[in-house]
Design an enzyme around this catalytic site. Structure first.
Site, PDB file in Angstrom:
ATOM      1  N   LYS A 301       0.850  -1.191   0.000  1.00  0.00           N
ATOM      2  CA  LYS A 301       0.000   0.000   0.000  1.00  0.00           C
ATOM      3  C   LYS A 301       0.888   1.244   0.000  1.00  0.00           C
ATOM      4  O   LYS A 301       1.870   1.321   0.734  1.00  0.00           O
ATOM      5  CB  LYS A 301      -0.925   0.013   1.219  1.00  0.00           C
ATOM      6  CG  LYS A 301      -1.996  -1.051   1.178  1.00  0.00           C
ATOM      7  CD  LYS A 301      -3.017  -0.882   2.295  1.00  0.00           C
ATOM      8  CE  LYS A 301      -3.999   0.209   1.988  1.00  0.00           C
ATOM      9  NZ  LYS A 301      -5.108   0.268   2.951  1.00  0.00           N
ATOM     10  N   GLU A 389     -19.728  -7.278   9.248  1.00  0.00           N
ATOM     11  CA  GLU A 389     -20.663  -6.538  10.097  1.00  0.00           C
ATOM     12  C   GLU A 389     -21.736  -7.433  10.704  1.00  0.00           C
ATOM     13  O   GLU A 389     -22.137  -7.244  11.858  1.00  0.00           O
ATOM     14  CB  GLU A 389     -21.306  -5.407   9.285  1.00  0.00           C
ATOM     15  CG  GLU A 389     -20.354  -4.282   8.919  1.00  0.00           C
ATOM     16  CD  GLU A 389     -19.500  -4.577   7.693  1.00  0.00           C
ATOM     17  OE1 GLU A 389     -18.629  -3.753   7.358  1.00  0.00           O
ATOM     18  OE2 GLU A 389     -19.705  -5.646   7.049  1.00  0.00           O
ATOM     19  N   ARG A 417     -25.661  -4.116   6.163  1.00  0.00           N
ATOM     20  CA  ARG A 417     -25.307  -5.500   5.865  1.00  0.00           C
ATOM     21  C   ARG A 417     -25.637  -6.435   7.027  1.00  0.00           C
ATOM     22  O   ARG A 417     -25.615  -7.653   6.880  1.00  0.00           O
ATOM     23  CB  ARG A 417     -23.814  -5.581   5.543  1.00  0.00           C
ATOM     24  CG  ARG A 417     -23.380  -4.558   4.516  1.00  0.00           C
ATOM     25  CD  ARG A 417     -21.902  -4.529   4.322  1.00  0.00           C
ATOM     26  NE  ARG A 417     -21.454  -5.673   3.557  1.00  0.00           N
ATOM     27  CZ  ARG A 417     -20.252  -5.764   3.005  1.00  0.00           C
ATOM     28  NH1 ARG A 417     -19.386  -4.786   3.144  1.00  0.00           N
ATOM     29  NH2 ARG A 417     -19.910  -6.815   2.322  1.00  0.00           N
TER      30      ARG A 417
END
Length: 650
Positions: A301, A389, A417
């Site tokens: 990253k 979640e 979700r």
């Protein structure tokens, strides 16, 4: 080379002077380059990203880390005839730049500009809307099978790109579980930046990986299988057993177990995700395979920008920065109020210090929700469950059955979700789980997939669930203490951004459930403005403007969406001709709908105007711009009151 610039509000961003990138207007131009030119193109893209994102902020580290993958994909595949599915979309900026949006990229995340995420409404190269994690495999599998069953499209290729964090989500595993169930040519690219999945996935030795991806190996493998099949040694029905046996041999040789090949998905890798020439060669070798497969690429990253490589978490979306030094440019005063989530995080630590039943739970957002503060103080009582979640909510329900008091912090848009988990695992049982709904309401530049506009509407219909929204830090703290002292589930919603005052640390007190407050009342006022959450402050501004018109207004901070303060509502409806409800959420089915339903059921003749987000998708822009467009900022309240009064006088 001539340098051209595009003017955007308050900034000037250079769009030319980037070498090979200046010659690219579509992926077809990428495919005209020589293979040995691709590293130079990747370097040009990174310079463009650094220059642009330093003055027009966006998702930096992820996009810097995926440049080679994106260049290789567009070089090998015939996009948009071949389809690319991105997971979340944080990493897809290079994709946007290469697909005809280089100049428009200077407007990304701005009102009227392009989105910060892939969207089919924006480009034919964007196959699917992204923004929420873990869905690319399922969506891409659907498209791959659709093309396979459509005459003339059978040879189209489909690729799903997913990150190591996203692939840990439940939906990704559901997709993986079904990939091998039907014939398809899906390629899954695992963009692994070694932050969460490397130890779980493992990999093969470099030599074995190189061997298993070569065209010669796969041709030999297919020829051997066909020979066995022709001689009746193996049937299509027994193909899975042969596949599993081959995978077992590879695991034995490599000394590694591989979850993907256990699911009958061909696995290749891991490889260096920044060696664009190597990636092109591998993609070319495996492109035409008529079987599901996964290519595992290790990336970094923030690749190509030192500060981001050293601290990728802080460079996820860094805001303004100096591209030369990497120093962040911060316009916030040290005297400004704390962000809402910071008040939440510090208050949670206070509660945890006094009550050892308090637990903190989040789904891959410890810093974003400030659960990280409790993680630092009470690591044994704090849980980051990753991008899951639904699991976060059900896990919290399990904690509650054991006498614990979980505070579960999830962004509003992601809590969608976990709806079934909220209903079945928390509310049917009446368990004392506190849903701390961060980023509720308009969130701004992240746009349609990230606005938290639906939670009031989808939560207030659930039995056993209390729903509240604080207008200020003091009320947030009081609601958290109230929830801790309540015996059932409760949802507390609060927005993104700065709160209201520097004096946030007040003495907490337990609030009366379902009791609102009179914020401002005058004699002989015909207009009542009812708010939940920080919409109160827009109402206060509107009141001052209306006073100049000679219009008196009363303001009520209702605090509770469920249960409503019916005694206060009775008083309001008996003494006013006009009620304006204001909420930072959808007006259909929201707080205003609750007030309207109560008035209908109690035969009130008062005129009601409900202000909130419209029954349409809200795009991206600043919070103030979007609230103004939706008509529920102070200007919208004033306009509504003036119009309604005019009608009432007729």
């Amino acid at each position: 080379m001539k340098q051209e610039s595009v003017q955007t509000p308050n900034i000037t961003v250079r769009t030319n002077g980037y070498g090979l990138l200046d010659s690219i207007s579509s992926p077809a131009d990428v495919r005209k380059l020589r293979l040995d030119q691709l590293p130079e193109l990747c370097s040009d893209i990174r310079r463009y990203l650094i220059d642009n994102l330093s003055v027009n902020p966006g998702h930096f580290a992820s996009s810097m880390g995926a440049v080679e993958i994106i260049v290789a994909l567009h070089y090998v595949y015939n996009t948009p005839t071949d389809h690319l599915f991105w997971d979340v979309g944080h990493q897809a900026y290079a994709h946007k730049i290469l697909t005809g949006r280089k100049e428009a990229f200077t407007t990304q995340r701005k009102k009227g500009g392009i989105s910060g995420f892939p969207s089919p409404l924006e480009s034919e190269y964007d196959t699917f809307v992204t923004g929420h994690a873990s869905n690319s495999i399922s969506a891409a599998l659907g498209r791959a099978i659709a093309d396979r069953n459509t005459p003339g499209l059978e040879n189209n290729k489909t690729v799903a790109v997913i990150g190591d964090a996203s692939i840990s989500g439940g939906l990704a595993f559901e997709g993986l579980n079904n990939v091998a169930n039907n014939p398809n040519n899906l390629l899954i690219i695992l963009n692994d930046n070694e932050m969460s999945i490397d130890a779980n996935v493992g990999g093969l030795h470099s030599y074995l990986s190189d061997l298993s991806t070569s065209a010669r190996y796969n041709k030999w493998r297919a020829k051997l299988y066909n020979a066995f099949r022709n001689k009746g040694v193996v049937t299509e029905k027994g193909k899975g057993r042969i596949q599993r046996f081959a995978n077992s041999v590879k695991s034995l040789v490599s000394g590694k177990q591989n979850i993907f090949e256990g699911l009958n998905i061909r696995y290749f890798g891991p490889f260096d995700g920044h060696d664009v020439i190597k990636i092109v060669k591998i993609l070319t070798d495996i492109k035409n395979m008529q079987t599901p497969r996964l290519l595992h690429l290790n990336t970094i990253k923030g690749k190509g920008y030192g500060p981001a490589e050293k601290n990728p978490a802080k460079w996820h979306a860094p805001g303004l920065f100096d591209p030369e030094t990497g120093e962040k440019i911060c316009n916030d005063s040290s005297d400004s109020p704390l962000p809402w989530q910071e008040v939440f995080g510090r208050t949670l630590v206070e509660l945890a210090a006094k009550d050892d039943r308090v637990m903190g739970v989040t789904a891959a957002m410890p810093s974003g929700t400030s659960i990280s503060r409790m993680l630092a103080e009470y690591p044994e009582r704090t849980f980051d469950v990753g991008i899951s979640e639904g699991h976060a909510v059900t896990f919290s329900a399990g904690l509650a059955t054991g006498g614990k008091r979980p505070f579960t912090a999830i962004y509003s848009t992601f809590l969608q979700r976990a709806y079934d988990n909220i209903v079945n695992d928390v509310c049917i049982q009446g368990l004392p789980v506190t849903l701390c709904i961060d980023r509720a309401g308009i969130v701004g530049e992240d746009g349609v997939t990230h606005h938290g506009l639906l939670d009031i509407a989808y939560l207030r219909c659930i039995p056993n669930l209390l729903v509240a929204a604080p207008a200020d830090e003091e009320t947030l703290r009081n609601l958290m203490l109230t929830s801790l002292n309540s015996d059932g589930p409760m949802a507390i919603r609060y927005p993104r951004g700065k709160a209201t005052t520097k004096e946030w640390k007040t003495e907490m007190k337990v609030l009366e459930i379902g009791k609102g407050r009179v914020y401002a009342e005058e004699e002989s006022s015909d207009v009542a403005i009812l708010t939940v959450g920080p919409a109160l402050h827009d109402a206060v501004k509107a009141k001052k403007i209306l006073e100049e018109d000679g219009v008196k207004t009363d303001i009520y901070d209702m605090i509770w969406v469920k249960p409503l303060d019916t005694s206060l509502l009775k008083k309001i409806t008996d003494s006013h001709k006009l009620i304006i409800t204001v909420e930072d959420g959808v007006s259909t089915g929201g707080f205003g709908s609750a007030v309207t339903e109560w008035c209908r059921d109690n035969n009130s003749s008062v005129t009601i105007k409900t202000l909130g987000a419209p029954d349409s998708w809200v795009s991206h822009g600043t919070v103030s711009e979007l609230k103004h467009d939706c008509g529920y900022d102070s200007d919208g309240i004033v306009k509504t009151v003036r119009s309604a009064i005019s009608v009432l006088k007729q």
